[in-house]
Design a protein around this motif. Structure first.
Motif, PDB file in Angstrom:
ATOM      1  N   CYS A 151       0.862  -1.181   0.000  1.00 33.09           N
ATOM      2  CA  CYS A 151       0.000   0.000   0.000  1.00 33.09           C
ATOM      3  C   CYS A 151       0.898   1.231   0.000  1.00 33.09           C
ATOM      4  O   CYS A 151       2.124   1.120  -0.073  1.00 33.09           O
ATOM      5  CB  CYS A 151      -0.928   0.006   1.218  1.00 33.09           C
ATOM      6  SG  CYS A 151      -0.056  -0.046   2.807  1.00 33.09           S
ATOM      7  N   GLY A 152       0.292   2.401   0.081  1.00 36.95           N
ATOM      8  CA  GLY A 152       1.054   3.637   0.189  1.00 36.95           C
ATOM      9  C   GLY A 152       0.882   4.237   1.571  1.00 36.95           C
ATOM     10  O   GLY A 152      -0.120   4.005   2.251  1.00 36.95           O
ATOM     11  N   LYS A 153       1.868   5.005   2.002  1.00 39.17           N
ATOM     12  CA  LYS A 153       1.832   5.636   3.320  1.00 39.17           C
ATOM     13  C   LYS A 153       1.346   7.071   3.190  1.00 39.17           C
ATOM     14  O   LYS A 153       1.904   7.863   2.435  1.00 39.17           O
ATOM     15  CB  LYS A 153       3.231   5.617   3.947  1.00 39.17           C
ATOM     16  CG  LYS A 153       3.281   6.175   5.364  1.00 39.17           C
ATOM     17  CD  LYS A 153       4.686   6.060   5.935  1.00 39.17           C
ATOM     18  CE  LYS A 153       4.752   6.585   7.361  1.00 39.17           C
ATOM     19  NZ  LYS A 153       6.128   6.477   7.910  1.00 39.17           N
ATOM     20  N   LEU A 154       0.291   7.402   3.914  1.00 45.29           N
ATOM     21  CA  LEU A 154      -0.230   8.765   3.899  1.00 45.29           C
ATOM     22  C   LEU A 154       0.662   9.658   4.753  1.00 45.29           C
ATOM     23  O   LEU A 154       0.861   9.412   5.945  1.00 45.29           O
ATOM     24  CB  LEU A 154      -1.663   8.792   4.448  1.00 45.29           C
ATOM     25  CG  LEU A 154      -2.764   8.313   3.492  1.00 45.29           C
ATOM     26  CD1 LEU A 154      -4.102   8.284   4.223  1.00 45.29           C
ATOM     27  CD2 LEU A 154      -2.845   9.202   2.263  1.00 45.29           C
ATOM     28  N   GLN A 155       1.196  10.681   4.132  1.00 47.80           N
ATOM     29  CA  GLN A 155       2.054  11.641   4.827  1.00 47.80           C
ATOM     30  C   GLN A 155       1.661  13.044   4.395  1.00 47.80           C
ATOM     31  O   GLN A 155       1.321  13.282   3.237  1.00 47.80           O
ATOM     32  CB  GLN A 155       3.528  11.390   4.483  1.00 47.80           C
ATOM     33  CG  GLN A 155       4.056  10.043   4.936  1.00 47.80           C
ATOM     34  CD  GLN A 155       5.459   9.793   4.420  1.00 47.80           C
ATOM     35  OE1 GLN A 155       5.667   9.579   3.231  1.00 47.80           O
ATOM     36  NE2 GLN A 155       6.438   9.835   5.317  1.00 47.80           N
ATOM     37  N   TRP A 156       1.716  13.972   5.330  1.00 46.40           N
ATOM     38  CA  TRP A 156       1.370  15.355   5.018  1.00 46.40           C
ATOM     39  C   TRP A 156       2.626  16.157   4.689  1.00 46.40           C
ATOM     40  O   TRP A 156       3.714  15.868   5.185  1.00 46.40           O
ATOM     41  CB  TRP A 156       0.632  15.999   6.193  1.00 46.40           C
ATOM     42  CG  TRP A 156      -0.618  15.286   6.616  1.00 46.40           C
ATOM     43  CD1 TRP A 156      -0.883  14.763   7.842  1.00 46.40           C
ATOM     44  CD2 TRP A 156      -1.776  15.014   5.798  1.00 46.40           C
ATOM     45  NE1 TRP A 156      -2.118  14.176   7.850  1.00 46.40           N
ATOM     46  CE2 TRP A 156      -2.697  14.319   6.613  1.00 46.40           C
ATOM     47  CE3 TRP A 156      -2.114  15.282   4.473  1.00 46.40           C
ATOM     48  CZ2 TRP A 156      -3.936  13.891   6.138  1.00 46.40           C
ATOM     49  CZ3 TRP A 156      -3.352  14.858   3.995  1.00 46.40           C
ATOM     50  CH2 TRP A 156      -4.253  14.180   4.821  1.00 46.40           C
ATOM     51  N   LEU A 157       2.451  17.148   3.849  1.00 51.70           N
ATOM     52  CA  LEU A 157       3.514  18.085   3.483  1.00 51.70           C
ATOM     53  C   LEU A 157       4.731  17.364   2.891  1.00 51.70           C
ATOM     54  O   LEU A 157       5.881  17.642   3.231  1.00 51.70           O
ATOM     55  CB  LEU A 157       3.922  18.942   4.688  1.00 51.70           C
ATOM     56  CG  LEU A 157       2.782  19.707   5.397  1.00 51.70           C
ATOM     57  CD1 LEU A 157       3.340  20.533   6.540  1.00 51.70           C
ATOM     58  CD2 LEU A 157       2.011  20.579   4.414  1.00 51.70           C
ATOM     59  N   ILE A 195       2.284  -1.587   8.123  1.00 52.40           N
ATOM     60  CA  ILE A 195       1.087  -0.872   7.697  1.00 52.40           C
ATOM     61  C   ILE A 195       0.419  -0.232   8.905  1.00 52.40           C
ATOM     62  O   ILE A 195       0.014  -0.930   9.834  1.00 52.40           O
ATOM     63  CB  ILE A 195       0.096  -1.822   6.989  1.00 52.40           C
ATOM     64  CG1 ILE A 195       0.744  -2.448   5.752  1.00 52.40           C
ATOM     65  CG2 ILE A 195      -1.177  -1.071   6.604  1.00 52.40           C
ATOM     66  CD1 ILE A 195      -0.127  -3.466   5.049  1.00 52.40           C
ATOM     67  N   PRO A 196       0.280   1.094   8.937  1.00 49.91           N
ATOM     68  CA  PRO A 196      -0.362   1.753  10.073  1.00 49.91           C
ATOM     69  C   PRO A 196      -1.862   1.501  10.073  1.00 49.91           C
ATOM     70  O   PRO A 196      -2.443   1.072   9.071  1.00 49.91           O
ATOM     71  CB  PRO A 196      -0.041   3.233   9.843  1.00 49.91           C
ATOM     72  CG  PRO A 196       0.165   3.347   8.369  1.00 49.91           C
ATOM     73  CD  PRO A 196       0.743   2.040   7.915  1.00 49.91           C
ATOM     74  N   ASP A 197      -2.513   1.784  11.186  1.00 53.02           N
ATOM     75  CA  ASP A 197      -3.938   1.484  11.327  1.00 53.02           C
ATOM     76  C   ASP A 197      -4.787   2.199  10.286  1.00 53.02           C
ATOM     77  O   ASP A 197      -5.681   1.612   9.691  1.00 53.02           O
ATOM     78  CB  ASP A 197      -4.419   1.854  12.736  1.00 53.02           C
ATOM     79  CG  ASP A 197      -3.824   0.927  13.791  1.00 53.02           C
ATOM     80  OD1 ASP A 197      -3.432  -0.189  13.439  1.00 53.02           O
ATOM     81  OD2 ASP A 197      -3.768   1.340  14.963  1.00 53.02           O
TER      82      ASP A 197
END
Length: 292
Positions: A134-140, A153-155
């Motif tokens: 999957c892909g990791k959601l990251q801001w900025l 994999i984070p929650d």
């Protein structure tokens, strides 16, 4: 359960036909294939059309090809496939990049997975000697990373990668199709965020994979045009989907990007890339989205 496989071709008929051949060889042939020819060059389209015509004669799977008069990008092109699939009564729309291919038991395993799911299901991608789950959601961040371990994999801070993903019709009915403002990059992360906020699960399939070719030169991030898309879309993604503090930080983040690229221009370092990044930021400021 009715399933449509949607794949998008843009001057990549060789890879697309390899995918279609792998779909033609499935042990379970009860599914529909929708090929979107996204304004490829005439020569490429001719190869694709000829290959599909041969395929239709030797497979029981239903194959539909739709030719777009202009390049609608990843999001716009796949949205054409979504509309076709829903009109044909599909319960699930499965997107496979044209540079993927699948093994003979793929459809059997896909149906087993989707039979107990409802929402969005990411299909892990085999990339050489590792698997992108999957892909990791990251801001900025101007780019988003893939996650190559199930244990990492984070929650909830992950998204289903658009290269291989199955979406139930209820999701599309509630949140709509892919956001065409992106044209290219970040649309899959955006879709997962929207689906999760609408109350749908984002799951990663077990016992199911697709093979992904990762050596395509068109995907190198060093390309100025791709950098322009990445930075513009990253800013848009964060402003659209981030929590309030991220929405506020988008602006100073853009200023940092500008200053950094101006310094590089002053010392004549990576001039073409820096100019493209600045153009991407300006596109964001001007609300200039879609195809550049």
């Amino acid at each position: 359960m009715r399933i449509s496989i949607v794949t998008l071709n843009y001057n990549g008929s060789k890879e697309t036909l390899k995918l279609l051949k792998s779909l033609q060889e499935q042990s379970d042939k009860n599914f529909e294939i929708i090929v979107i020819a996204n304004a490829s060059e005439e020569a490429d389209f001719a190869v694709l059309q000829n290959g599909i015509n041969q395929l239709i004669h030797i497979t029981t799977s239903h194959v539909v090809m739709i030719r777009n008069s202009e390049n609608l990008g990843f999001s716009g092109g796949n949205n054409v496939g979504i509309r076709q699939a829903i009109e044909n009564g599909s319960d699930w729309v499965t997107f496979l990049n044209n540079d993927t291919w699948v093994e003979r038991e793929f459809m059997e395993r896909l149906k087993a997975v989707l039979g107990v799911k409802n929402g969005v299901v990411g299909i892990p991608l085999i990339e050489g000697d590792r698997v992108a789950y999957c892909g990791k959601l990251q801001w900025l961040k101007p780019t988003l990373q893939h996650i190559y371990s199930r244990f990492q994999i984070p929650d909830s801070r992950f998204y289903a990668v658009g290269g291989a993903i199955a979406v139930h019709k209820d999701v599309l009915g509630k949140i709509g199709p892919l956001d065409e403002k992106y044209f290219l990059y970040f649309e899959d992360a955006d879709f997962s965020v929207r689906a999760r906020r609408a109350g749908f699960n984002i799951d990663i399939a077990d016992n199911l994979t697709a093979h992904h070719h990762t050596s395509s030169s068109t995907k190198k991030l060093g390309s100025p045009l791709l950098l322009r898309y990445h930075y513009r879309n990253a800013l848009y993604f964060n402003r659209k989907n981030g929590p309030l503090y991220i929405k506020l930080f988008v602006w100073p983040w853009s200023w940092v990007i500008i200053v950094k690229q101006l310094v590089k221009l002053a010392v004549r370092k990576n001039v073409d890339q820096s100019r493209a990044i600045l153009e991407g930021v300006m596109d964001f400021y001007k609300n200039k989205y879609g195809k550049i």
